[in-house]
Scaffold this motif. Structure first.
Motif, PDB file in Angstrom:
ATOM      1  N   UNK A 250     -10.657  11.633  -4.323  1.00  0.00           N
ATOM      2  CA  UNK A 250     -10.828  10.273  -3.811  1.00  0.00           C
ATOM      3  C   UNK A 250      -9.574   9.454  -4.091  1.00  0.00           C
ATOM      4  N   UNK A 251      -9.279   8.533  -3.208  1.00  0.00           N
ATOM      5  CA  UNK A 251      -8.085   7.709  -3.340  1.00  0.00           C
ATOM      6  C   UNK A 251      -8.300   6.586  -4.352  1.00  0.00           C
ATOM      7  N   UNK A 252      -7.275   6.279  -5.110  1.00  0.00           N
ATOM      8  CA  UNK A 252      -7.310   5.143  -6.032  1.00  0.00           C
ATOM      9  C   UNK A 252      -6.158   4.216  -5.646  1.00  0.00           C
ATOM     10  N   UNK A 253      -6.419   3.353  -4.658  1.00  0.00           N
ATOM     11  CA  UNK A 253      -5.395   2.467  -4.113  1.00  0.00           C
ATOM     12  C   UNK A 253      -5.498   1.127  -4.834  1.00  0.00           C
ATOM     13  N   UNK A 254      -4.695   0.970  -5.872  1.00  0.00           N
ATOM     14  CA  UNK A 254      -4.866  -0.147  -6.797  1.00  0.00           C
ATOM     15  C   UNK A 254      -4.391  -1.489  -6.248  1.00  0.00           C
ATOM     16  N   UNK A 255      -3.507  -1.470  -5.261  1.00  0.00           N
ATOM     17  CA  UNK A 255      -2.980  -2.729  -4.746  1.00  0.00           C
ATOM     18  C   UNK A 255      -2.973  -2.741  -3.226  1.00  0.00           C
ATOM     19  N   UNK A 256      -2.772  -3.924  -2.682  1.00  0.00           N
ATOM     20  CA  UNK A 256      -2.652  -4.086  -1.233  1.00  0.00           C
ATOM     21  C   UNK A 256      -1.511  -3.233  -0.686  1.00  0.00           C
ATOM     22  N   UNK A 257      -0.414  -3.174  -1.421  1.00  0.00           N
ATOM     23  CA  UNK A 257       0.749  -2.406  -0.967  1.00  0.00           C
ATOM     24  C   UNK A 257       0.418  -0.914  -0.912  1.00  0.00           C
ATOM     25  N   UNK A 258      -0.335  -0.433  -1.905  1.00  0.00           N
ATOM     26  CA  UNK A 258      -0.746   0.976  -1.902  1.00  0.00           C
ATOM     27  C   UNK A 258      -1.582   1.299  -0.672  1.00  0.00           C
ATOM     28  N   UNK A 259      -2.478   0.370  -0.318  1.00  0.00           N
ATOM     29  CA  UNK A 259      -3.406   0.619   0.788  1.00  0.00           C
ATOM     30  C   UNK A 259      -2.744   0.456   2.151  1.00  0.00           C
ATOM     31  N   UNK A 260      -1.782  -0.456   2.245  1.00  0.00           N
ATOM     32  CA  UNK A 260      -1.233  -0.862   3.546  1.00  0.00           C
ATOM     33  C   UNK A 260      -0.671   0.297   4.350  1.00  0.00           C
ATOM     34  N   UNK A 261       0.013   1.234   3.684  1.00  0.00           N
ATOM     35  CA  UNK A 261       0.685   2.310   4.421  1.00  0.00           C
ATOM     36  C   UNK A 261      -0.294   3.177   5.209  1.00  0.00           C
ATOM     37  N   UNK A 262      -1.550   3.221   4.768  1.00  0.00           N
ATOM     38  CA  UNK A 262      -2.544   4.028   5.484  1.00  0.00           C
ATOM     39  C   UNK A 262      -2.979   3.377   6.793  1.00  0.00           C
ATOM     40  N   UNK A 263      -2.737   2.074   6.914  1.00  0.00           N
ATOM     41  CA  UNK A 263      -3.165   1.339   8.113  1.00  0.00           C
ATOM     42  C   UNK A 263      -2.543   1.934   9.370  1.00  0.00           C
ATOM     43  N   UNK A 264      -1.274   2.345   9.269  1.00  0.00           N
ATOM     44  CA  UNK A 264      -0.557   2.830  10.449  1.00  0.00           C
ATOM     45  C   UNK A 264      -0.467   4.356  10.475  1.00  0.00           C
TER      46      UNK A 264
END
Length: 702
Positions: free
Chosen positions: A529-543
């Motif tokens: 499971x992913x542990x995306x601690x910050x907005x920046x960590x999560x953002x790259x998956x958007x695209x």
């Protein structure tokens, strides 16, 4: 207006008003558009516009506005009057079907992620007839609010609502496919139903004005921990003082008048923290109503000498605020597809839809995390009743047991409801729910719905609901594709095959334990499971190709629209952190330095004065105090200078948005925390009445 029922919805152009004021044929056509998703006819819009205008003017309205929700997560509007001069030089009132359907605000001045440039300014607002128009009355007069979507001249969505409406159509289409294959041939539509709990803080307006950080950033950037916070657990569900009660009374009345069914209000865990929750309604209406709730909280608080803080973490060391988005799917016949019934183990329809949620949340966990990402939420997630950054699902004892039976290939039955014995004879015996509640779970099943607890308190709920709708649409589409390939006689067998596959392949997402524990962090990593601690960590998956393909397949967002939202997310993160950083330097330079330097001078003068007496008593104490204060001043100065340097670097950063966001997170934000620690330490040394801004104790308890 002596009772709620006499004035609830009194300022809403709702179904009752439409039935009264519209010709039967027009009303019937409009209802078909609303209920069945049919195109809106121009003739219908013209008649509705005239009736809406007359009704609004009777309510005192002088202006109308297309009320929309750009990508900044807030609302926007341009007011236009009903007045139109005639040839005789007098004024008449006009409002056409064209004006009702379409408006034209500037599309380049809102966040757009590169879709529109300054020389490409045209954009359109388009009437959302599925959300009722309403009249708002305040000191500025009365205005007719018309809920709308907002799109660019080139057709791309520039708002939160358009993708939400598209996703509602997508999940309805796929859910209807599945239901018809299961034998429900009369179902026409499936609607996501949402109830969004809203948490917020209230503080005294005069105190607020004395805190630059609250004014500029919406949260305290400095603040030493007071002797008392929320340790005694004496605020949660406590009695409400009269000033706040008067504020809440006006909130209820204002919301009820515009049709928002505010139902619950109470104190939350942290001092000065509260919650308001409405009754479930259609997802797009719920999104509109949550925006109305936030705007009303801000406006009414001001009337009562208060300020409402919607930031996710305005105060360090106590609970933050979020939205708990409760979500279910309901057919046009009123059937809740997430209702397990009395025997959930043999309710194949419920289990199949539950499987869609389990599989969808597992396979698209990164999208759910993105939908709850914000600068403020990065401070909140992971403790104090906020869920962790790791997405998981809580099913509870009964459903987990059923799911384990499915995995083994044989369903025996469901755990029944036990009796709750209180040990007091005069108290009635109650039936316990089939499961406990898990406040640490990001995505929890709570009886007949899911509760997504990760959504930021200041954000629109549209992103989270759009993500959920699209994820579920995808899984239901896959299920329908499989069921359509088998004979009717094999449908039940194929459903059971799907259930078993999901139970085996997607069980990693199910977790009923403590989401705050270190053991869970390690276990989640082991599960993949992913542990995306910050907005920046999560953002790259958007695209990522995976997310783009999902949204494009269901026509919710195209690649251009997704990339624009990615850019807006990163740009907003960068701007908010830099505003906070610059505010910190400004406060240190202009407010803290003059005070603490003067305070150090006073200590030195006291030392010299006592030293002149020749007694020598207390000199070491004063000397040590001076040294301690001086060291902290030096620490503040060093950290402030370093932060200023990093801000300058960030302002000149020429790389792409993602790299800049990483720099801001890894360098600027880290240094902001260092400066905060230094200033907070200094605050504990300086006399309270000299400190240049009200401390946490005054804010929370006075």
């Amino acid at each position: 207006m002596s009772t709620i029922t006499e004035f609830f919805g009194v300022n809403v152009f709702n179904d009752i008003v439409m039935r009264e004021r519209l010709p039967k044929s027009i009303y019937s056509k409009l209802r078909k558009t609303i209920d069945e998703g049919l195109p809106l006819e121009a003739e219908v819009a013209e008649v509705v516009a005239n009736a809406m205008k007359d009704w609004a003017i009777e309510k005192g309205a002088t202006h109308f506005t297309h009320w929309f929700q750009p990508m900044n997560g807030r609302t926007a509007m341009k007011l236009e009057s009903f007045i139109s001069p005639n040839k005789e030089g007098n004024a008449i009132t006009e409002f056409s079907g064209k004006e009702l359907i379409k408006g034209e605000p500037d599309a380049s001045s809102f966040p757009n992620g590169g879709i529109r440039a300054t020389f490409e300014a045209r954009g359109y607002t388009v009437w959302d007839c599925t959300s009722y128009a309403f009249v708002v009355k305040d000191e500025g007069g009365a205005t007719l609010y018309i809920p709308t979507a907002f799109c660019a001249y080139t057709g791309e969505a520039l708002d939160k609502k358009t993708p939400l409406l598209r996703s509602m159509e997508a999940v309805s289409k796929q859910a209807v496919r599945v239901l018809k294959l299961l034998g429900n041939t009369s179902v026409l539509r499936v609607v996501p139903m949402v109830g969004a709990e809203q948490e917020y803080f209230l503080i005294d307006k005069e105190i607020y004005k004395k805190r630059k950080d609250l004014v500029y950033a919406g949260r305290t950037l400095f603040g030493a921990k007071p002797p008392k916070g929320q340790e005694l657990e004496d605020h949660y569900f406590g009695s409400i003082n009269e000033k706040v009660a008067a504020f809440m009374k006006e909130i209820d009345e204002e919301l009820w008048k515009v049709g928002v069914s505010a139902r619950t209000k109470h104190k939350e865990v942290a001092p000065n923290q509260y919650e308001i929750a409405p009754i479930f309604t259609n997802a797009n209406v719920a999104a509109d109503q949550n925006q109305i709730i936030m705007e009303t909280l801000l406006k009414v608080a001001n009337r009562h000498g208060l300020v409402c803080l919607l930031h996710e973490k305005p105060f360090k060391g106590v609970n933050g605020s979020g939205k708990h988005v409760n979500y279910s799917l309901v057919t046009n016949e009123g059937i809740n597809l997430l209702d397990p019934g009395k025997t959930p183990h043999d309710n194949l329809q419920f289990l199949l839809f539950l499987a869609a949620f389990i599989k969808g949340v597992d396979e698209y966990q990164e999208l759910l995390r993105i939908s709850a990402s914000s600068t403020g939420n990065d401070h909140r997630l992971g403790a104090s009743e906020a869920p962790p950054a790791i997405i998981s699902m809580f099913l509870g004892e009964q459903l987990t047991d059923i799911w384990e039976q499915i995995e083994k290939g044989e369903i025996i039955g469901s755990k029944g409801r036990e009796k709750l014995e209180t040990g007091v004879l005069t108290l009635p015996v109650l039936k316990k729910d089939t499961t406990d509640r898990n406040r640490t779970s990001p995505f929890a099943f709570t009886g007949n719905k899911f509760e997504f607890r990760m959504v930021p308190s200041s954000a629109s709920i549209s992103d989270a609901v759009t993500a959920l709708n699209t994820i579920i649409a995808e899984e239901l589409c896959k299920f329908a594709d499989r069921l359509e390939r088998v004979d009717n006689s094999e449908i039940v067998k194929e459903v059971k095959n799907i259930l078993m596959e999901v139970a085996i392949n997607n069980k990693r997402i199910i977790f009923n334990g403590d989401g705050y524990s270190e053991e869970w962090v390690r276990e989640a990593e082991r599960r993949g499971l992913l542990n995306l601690k910050s907005t920046v960590d999560a953002a790259k998956y958007y695209v990522s190709d995976k997310i783009i393909e999902l949204f494009e397949k269901h026509r919710v967002l195209n690649s251009t629209e997704i990339h624009s939202r990615y850019e807006v997310l990163l740009e907003t993160y960068i701007k908010q952190v830099l505003i906070e950083a610059k505010t910190m330097v400004d406060i240190v330079t202009k407010d803290i330095y003059p005070v603490v330097i003067k305070y150090a001078e006073n200590i030195a003068k006291s030392y010299n004065a006592i030293n002149e007496t020749g007694l020598g008593i207390g000199l070491d104490v004063i000397k040590n105090k001076f040294i301690e204060v001086a060291k902290q001043i030096e620490s503040v100065d060093e950290n402030s200078a370093k932060l200023a340097e990093l801000i300058e670097k960030a302002d000149k950063f020429e790389d792409d948005s993602y790299c800049k966001a990483r720099f801001v997170r890894d360098e600027v934000f880290v240094q902001m925390e260092n400066l905060r620690d230094a200033v907070d330490n200094l605050e504990t040394l300086v006399e309270e009445k000299l400190w240049p801004m009200p401390g946490y104790g005054k804010i929370m308890f006075e």
